[in-house]
Design an enzyme around this catalytic site. Structure first.
Site, mmCIF file in Angstrom:
data_model
loop_
_atom_site.group_PDB
_atom_site.id
_atom_site.type_symbol
_atom_site.label_atom_id
_atom_site.label_comp_id
_atom_site.label_asym_id
_atom_site.label_seq_id
_atom_site.Cartn_x
_atom_site.Cartn_y
_atom_site.Cartn_z
ATOM 1 N N GLU A 88 10.559 -33.559 -0.308
ATOM 2 C CA GLU A 88 10.747 -34.221 -1.609
ATOM 3 C C GLU A 88 11.081 -35.705 -1.487
ATOM 4 O OE1 GLU A 88 12.418 -32.512 -5.018
ATOM 5 O OE2 GLU A 88 12.346 -30.450 -4.287
ATOM 6 N N CYS A 113 -2.102 -3.050 7.489
ATOM 7 C CA CYS A 113 -1.685 -3.315 8.869
ATOM 8 C C CYS A 113 -1.827 -2.084 9.755
ATOM 9 C CB CYS A 113 -0.257 -3.847 8.902
ATOM 10 S SG CYS A 113 0.984 -2.630 8.443
ATOM 11 N N THR A 159 17.888 -40.318 0.181
ATOM 12 C CA THR A 159 17.791 -39.614 -1.100
ATOM 13 C C THR A 159 19.130 -38.992 -1.478
ATOM 14 O OG1 THR A 159 15.454 -39.201 -0.744
ATOM 15 C CG2 THR A 159 16.558 -37.752 -2.305
ATOM 16 N N GLY A 201 12.867 -39.268 0.731
ATOM 17 C CA GLY A 201 12.221 -40.382 0.048
ATOM 18 C C GLY A 201 11.038 -40.950 0.814
ATOM 19 N N LEU A 224 19.107 -30.124 -5.351
ATOM 20 C CA LEU A 224 17.954 -29.491 -4.686
ATOM 21 C C LEU A 224 17.931 -27.990 -4.902
ATOM 22 C CD1 LEU A 224 18.039 -31.541 -1.338
ATOM 23 C CD2 LEU A 224 16.680 -32.022 -3.380
ATOM 24 N N GLU A 263 0.837 -1.204 0.000
ATOM 25 C CA GLU A 263 0.000 0.000 0.000
ATOM 26 C C GLU A 263 0.870 1.251 0.000
ATOM 27 O OE1 GLU A 263 0.213 -2.552 2.062
ATOM 28 O OE2 GLU A 263 -1.473 -2.631 3.453
#
Ligand code: AOF
Ligand code: ZN
Length: 374
Positions: A290, A69, A190, A292, A198, A46
């Site tokens: 993600e 706010c 993993t 395993g 990643l 804003e």
């Protein structure tokens, strides 16, 4: 409001744990200013719009995706600025779930004689800030699970081979999720098997935190998550006992963050403590789990998943690993049941967005809510 939502998206990956907020100011039906929350700690949407207005905003309408706010945070409150500048009407997407604001913004604007309309495209506005809402209300991050599976529900062959089950487009969407959420989380298995980076590579965007669960600190130091240029954004979680080993020091020296956690009765890291720490110590408002299979099952069993993105590829694997194979379900009636929020086509795959709890009832919903904003 739709335009304001699009502006809000510009804050993706930059404003968390604060909300993504967009704002437009209209006069005689023309847009005279746009604003958005662009970075954490920076001016609110804003305020940016009020500052950028090209003409006098007296008597104008201000449209904003989140209630303005009323509190002093890292920046001063927005309602006094809106009132001072003589805005006549404020259209708001949703109330601010932040207990410090929640309804007070609307109250203050109305008390100053401003006409306030609430709940325009409310579902879309909520969807945009579902991570923020959970984080600010509960002190826990919003947790999304991601699964790439075959038609017959396998996430890998029996030997663990899983590259690639899903289409290129689905993998691109996972990168987009990594860029949108604050952290990506995987188990030790993993990292051992796939040595994943990643990171976000297939779309533009900022890199997420990488959270690795390695209770006994057994992962090789050569893993990408410990050696690449983003290693200072890797958090390795381990037991108190492991944190006293020499390996812990080696990891710290490599620039990796170490997070010591309590273990539960079967010696595994206590996941609720982990989430609380991520939220409170690292200001992480959202986590993408993600895998395993072990990690997925644990999160599901302990009811820690809020949302699931299921990418289902049109291939059949027959014998293979199942995502929740470690789950014990005594009867169909007791099986965890999910709510289907959206079904999308992702290249040749199906992308289902599932929610553990259905979305609250909103004043106004658009059919686009979850499809436009994923
Ligand atoms: C934002 N951007 O555009 C709006 C927010 O510490 P501060 O001053 O940045 O305040 C953060 C709080 O302000 C946030 O939790 C939310 O309740 C409210 N609104 N926040 O970051 C914005 N409008
Ligand atoms: Zn504000």
């Amino acid at each position: 409001m739709r335009h304001a939502l699009r502006l809000a998206l510009r804050g993706t990956g930059r404003v968390s744990p604060n909300p993504r907020v967009g704002c437009v100011i209209l006069k005689d039906g023309r847009i005279i200013a746009e604003g958005w929350h662009a970075e954490y700690g920076g001016p609110h949407a804003e305020v940016m719009a009020l500052e950028r207005a090209t003409e006098d905003v007296r008597g104008a309408t201000l449209v904003v995706t989140l209630e303005p706010c009323v509190h002093q945070g890292k920046t001063p409150p927005c309602t006094p600025r809106i009132i001072e500048r003589g805005i006549a009407r404020v259209v708001i997407g949703m109330l601010d779930p932040n207990p410090q604001v929640n309804g007070r913004g609307v109250e203050q604007l109305r008390a100053a004689g401003i006409q306030v309309e609430l709940g325009v495209l409310e579902a879309d506005c909520f969807w945009l800030n579902r991570f923020f809402a959970k984080h600010v209300r509960t002190g826990m991050p919003y947790v999304v699970g991601k699964l790439a599976q075959s038609l017959d529900g396998c996430i890998a062959l029996p030997d663990g081979e899983s590259r690639w089950i899903s289409s290129e487009e689905s993998r691109r969407r996972v990168h987009a999720l990594r860029a949108e959420l604050d952290a990506v989380l995987v188990g030790k298995g993993t990292v051992f098997r796939d040595n994943p980076r990643l990171t976000v590579r297939k779309v533009p965007g900022r890199q997420p935190w990488r959270v690795v669960l390695d209770t006994h600190l057994q992962l090789p130091m050569m893993s990408f998550v410990f050696t690449d240029e983003y290693r200072d954004r890797t958090i390795v979680c381990c037991s108190a006992q492991a944190a006293r080993q020499r390996k812990a020091e080696t990891l710290r020296e490599a620039g990796v963050q170490l997070l010591e956690l309590p273990t539960d009765s079967d010696g595994r890291l206590h996941l609720p403590s982990l989430l609380r720490e991520l939220s409170q110590r690292f200001q992480i408002a959202s986590v993408l789990v993600e895998g395993g299979a072990g990690v997925m099952s644990a999160f599901l069993q302990q009811q820690l998943l809020d949302e699931l993105h299921l990418f289902c590829a049109p291939i059949v694997l027959g014998k293979g690993r199942h995502p929740f194979e470690q789950l014990q379900v005594p009867s169909i009636q007791d099986a965890p049941r999910w709510h289907l929020q959206a079904v999308l086509r992702s290249g040749e795959d199906l992308q289902c967005i599932l929610l553990r709890e259905p979305l609250p009832q909103f004043r106004q919903q658009s059919a686009e809510a979850t499809t436009v904003l994923v």
